[in-house]
Structure formats: structure tokens, C-alpha cells
Design an enzyme around this catalytic site. Structure first.
Site, PDB file in Angstrom:
ATOM      1  N   GLY A  51       0.765  -1.245   0.000  1.00  0.00           N
ATOM      2  CA  GLY A  51       0.000   0.000   0.000  1.00  0.00           C
ATOM      3  C   GLY A  51       0.793   1.290   0.000  1.00  0.00           C
ATOM      4  CD  GLU A 105       1.511   0.516   7.656  1.00  0.00           C
ATOM      5  OE1 GLU A 105       1.114   0.500   6.481  1.00  0.00           O
ATOM      6  OE2 GLU A 105       1.404  -0.451   8.422  1.00  0.00           O
ATOM      7  CG  ASP A 106      -1.173   1.744   3.074  1.00  0.00           C
ATOM      8  OD1 ASP A 106      -0.798   1.371   4.215  1.00  0.00           O
ATOM      9  OD2 ASP A 106      -1.730   0.972   2.276  1.00  0.00           O
ATOM     10  CG  ASP A 109      -8.732  -0.370   9.877  1.00  0.00           C
ATOM     11  OD1 ASP A 109      -9.557   0.459  10.258  1.00  0.00           O
ATOM     12  OD2 ASP A 109      -9.067  -1.516   9.504  1.00  0.00           O
ATOM     13  CE  LYS A 137     -10.432   3.093   7.294  1.00  0.00           C
ATOM     14  NZ  LYS A 137     -10.775   1.707   6.882  1.00  0.00           N
ATOM     15  CG  ASP A 165      -5.690  -3.764  -1.911  1.00  0.00           C
ATOM     16  OD1 ASP A 165      -5.154  -3.317  -0.881  1.00  0.00           O
ATOM     17  OD2 ASP A 165      -6.100  -4.933  -2.017  1.00  0.00           O
ATOM     18  NE  ARG A 171      -2.156  -3.221  -4.109  1.00  0.00           N
ATOM     19  CZ  ARG A 171      -2.246  -3.385  -2.795  1.00  0.00           C
ATOM     20  NH1 ARG A 171      -2.163  -2.359  -1.987  1.00  0.00           N
ATOM     21  NH2 ARG A 171      -2.431  -4.595  -2.282  1.00  0.00           N
TER      22      ARG A 171
HETATM   23  P1  IMP Z   1      -4.549  -2.562  10.675  1.00  0.00           P
HETATM   24  O1  IMP Z   1      -3.518  -3.597  10.970  1.00  0.00           O
HETATM   25  O2  IMP Z   1      -5.916  -2.944  11.130  1.00  0.00           O
HETATM   26  O3  IMP Z   1      -4.157  -1.164  11.168  1.00  0.00           O
HETATM   27  O4  IMP Z   1      -4.716  -2.497   9.103  1.00  0.00           O
HETATM   28  C1  IMP Z   1      -3.749  -2.001   8.322  1.00  0.00           C
HETATM   29  C2  IMP Z   1      -3.833  -2.547   6.917  1.00  0.00           C
HETATM   30  O5  IMP Z   1      -5.163  -2.860   6.515  1.00  0.00           O
HETATM   31  C3  IMP Z   1      -3.353  -1.467   5.963  1.00  0.00           C
HETATM   32  O6  IMP Z   1      -1.964  -1.553   5.764  1.00  0.00           O
HETATM   33  C4  IMP Z   1      -4.161  -1.734   4.722  1.00  0.00           C
HETATM   34  O7  IMP Z   1      -3.529  -2.691   3.899  1.00  0.00           O
HETATM   35  C5  IMP Z   1      -5.452  -2.351   5.227  1.00  0.00           C
HETATM   36  N1  IMP Z   1      -6.557  -1.361   5.319  1.00  0.00           N
HETATM   37  C6  IMP Z   1      -7.092  -0.824   6.444  1.00  0.00           C
HETATM   38  N2  IMP Z   1      -8.089   0.027   6.164  1.00  0.00           N
HETATM   39  C7  IMP Z   1      -8.187   0.045   4.802  1.00  0.00           C
HETATM   40  C8  IMP Z   1      -9.038   0.757   3.884  1.00  0.00           C
HETATM   41  O8  IMP Z   1      -9.907   1.574   4.241  1.00  0.00           O
HETATM   42  N3  IMP Z   1      -8.821   0.503   2.569  1.00  0.00           N
HETATM   43  C9  IMP Z   1      -7.877  -0.363   2.109  1.00  0.00           C
HETATM   44  N4  IMP Z   1      -7.064  -1.046   2.936  1.00  0.00           N
HETATM   45  C10 IMP Z   1      -7.213  -0.843   4.276  1.00  0.00           C
HETATM   46 MG    MG Z   2      -4.428  -4.001   1.340  1.00  0.00          MG
END
Ligand code: IMP
Ligand code: MG
Length: 181
Positions: A51, A105-106, A109, A137, A165, A171
Site C-alpha cells: 500500500g 504506512e499508507d 486502521d 482511522k 486496494d 491501487r
Molecule cells: P490494521 O492492521 O488494522 O491497522 O490495518 C492495516 C492494513 O489494513 C493497511 O496496511 C491496509 O492494507 C489495510 N486497510 C485498512 N483500512 C483500509 C481501507 O480503508 N482501505 C484499504 N485497505 C485498508
Molecule cells: Mg491491502
């Protein structure tokens, strides 16, 4: 060029959410903040694939000082729900001991990926470890790791574009789209 009013990826529809200008502004601001914090240093920017490739490319173009750039790969996401099993896929093969490392990081979440990253970098004996993310978020975030540089805070809704994505599609979109209700 105006973004398409609606786009379709697999079975879902997305609508324009964040413009190219807003993204560029946020990345430029993060780059200046990092530069101000590490003016006398040569930081290593570590992009988390897939990402983050667009964020990192723009971030380093805005970064005014000497720096190094590298990438690593993790994956934790399938479709629109986190799977809660984060795996390290491609590791770092570079010595980071004594270095200032800024992980880029992109999106953050739930923060599960961030926890995994922090654990991985703990073994590297870095001088400073900082985390930067273009999108965050806050409503979904369940961890207490400090995110040092945040580009844009967004509601807890799925987005695509600018590296992000939906099942690998989207992407390449230069701006960000949000899942349509
Ligand atoms: P986390 O580990 O829950 O913080 O999630 C992080 C990963 O989930 C990111 O690196 C993204 O690949 C994916 N992700 C989380 N939210 C989104 C979204 O809204 N769109 C696309 N990918 C997301
Ligand atoms: Mg992803």
C-alpha cells in the site's frame, strides 16, 4: 482532471473522497515535520508494501534533506475486514542499528500491523523509531502505540486509491475514493 463520479471495483461502488491536492498537501506537511525533527540526521524511510509505494514516492520527493529509502512487506487484510493475522512476508536485509528509522504506512486502521511492525523493529537496535501514516482511522484504532506523523484522519469507512486496494484493485487511482453506502 476531475475524478470519475463513481467507480466500480469487483462487486462494490466507490465515490470520490480525498483529492490529489489534499493528499499532496498532507504528505508535504509530514515530510517537513520529519525534516524538522531530524535535521542533523540521515533517516531511513521504510515503506510498508504494497500500500505505501505511492506515499513513499511522494514523501521522499518532498523530503528536503539526505535520506535513505527501503521497503518491506507485511499483509493483514483481506477484502474489507482485517484478518487479525499479520505475517511478515519480505524482511529487511539492511543493518538499521543506530539509525533513525521512520516507518511509512499508507493507512492505520485497527493498529494490528503497527504492533507487529514495532515488535519487528525492536530487534533492530535502531536509534529512533518513528511511525508515519498518510491515513488514520481514529475510531477503529485499538492500540496505544504513538503514531508520530499523521497525514489525514478519516472516518471508519473503507477507502481505495493512492496505493490502497480492494482485493488488489484500485491501487493505481491517483485520488482516494470511499465505499458508497
Ligand atoms: P490494521 O492492521 O488494522 O491497522 O490495518 C492495516 C492494513 O489494513 C493497511 O496496511 C491496509 O492494507 C489495510 N486497510 C485498512 N483500512 C483500509 C481501507 O480503508 N482501505 C484499504 N485497505 C485498508
Ligand atoms: Mg491491502
Amino acid at each position: 482532471m476531475e475524478p470519475d463520479p463513481e467507480i466500480r471495483l469487483h462487486d462494490k461502488t466507490f465515490v470520490p473522497f480525498i483529492s490529489r491536492d489534499e493528499i499532496d498537501f498532507a504528505i508535504a506537511r509530514m515530510a517537513s515535520q520529519v525534516a524538522a525533527d531530524f535535521a542533523d540526521d540521515v533517516p531511513v524511510f521504510v515503506g510498508v508494501l504494497n500500500g505505501s509505494f505511492m506515499v513513499v514516492a511522494d514523501f521522499v520527493r518532498h523530503y528536503p534533506g539526505p535520506c535513505e529509502v527501503t521497503f518491506m512487506k507485511l499483509s493483514s487484510y483481506e477484502g474489507t475486514q482485517t484478518t487479525h493475522s499479520v505475517k511478515k512476508l519480505i524482511g529487511l536485509n539492511q543493518d538499521l542499528s543506530g539509525r533513525t528509522v521512520v516507518v511509512i504506512e499508507d493507512i492505520v486502521d485497527t493498529g494490528t500491523t503497527l504492533v507487529e511492525l514495532k515488535a519487528l523493529f525492536k530487534e533492530q537496535n535502531v536509534k529512533h523509531l518513528r511511525f508515519a501514516t498518510l491515513f488514520f482511522k481514529p475510531e477503529a484504532y485499538t492500540k496505544d502505540i504513538k503514531i508520530d506523523y499523521v497525514g489525514i484522519r478519516i472516518p471508519n469507512k473503507f477507502i481505495v486509491g493512492f496505493g490502497l486496494d480492494y482485493h488488489e484493485l484500485g491501487r493505481n487511482l491517483p485520488e482516494v475514493y470511499q465505499l458508497k453506502d
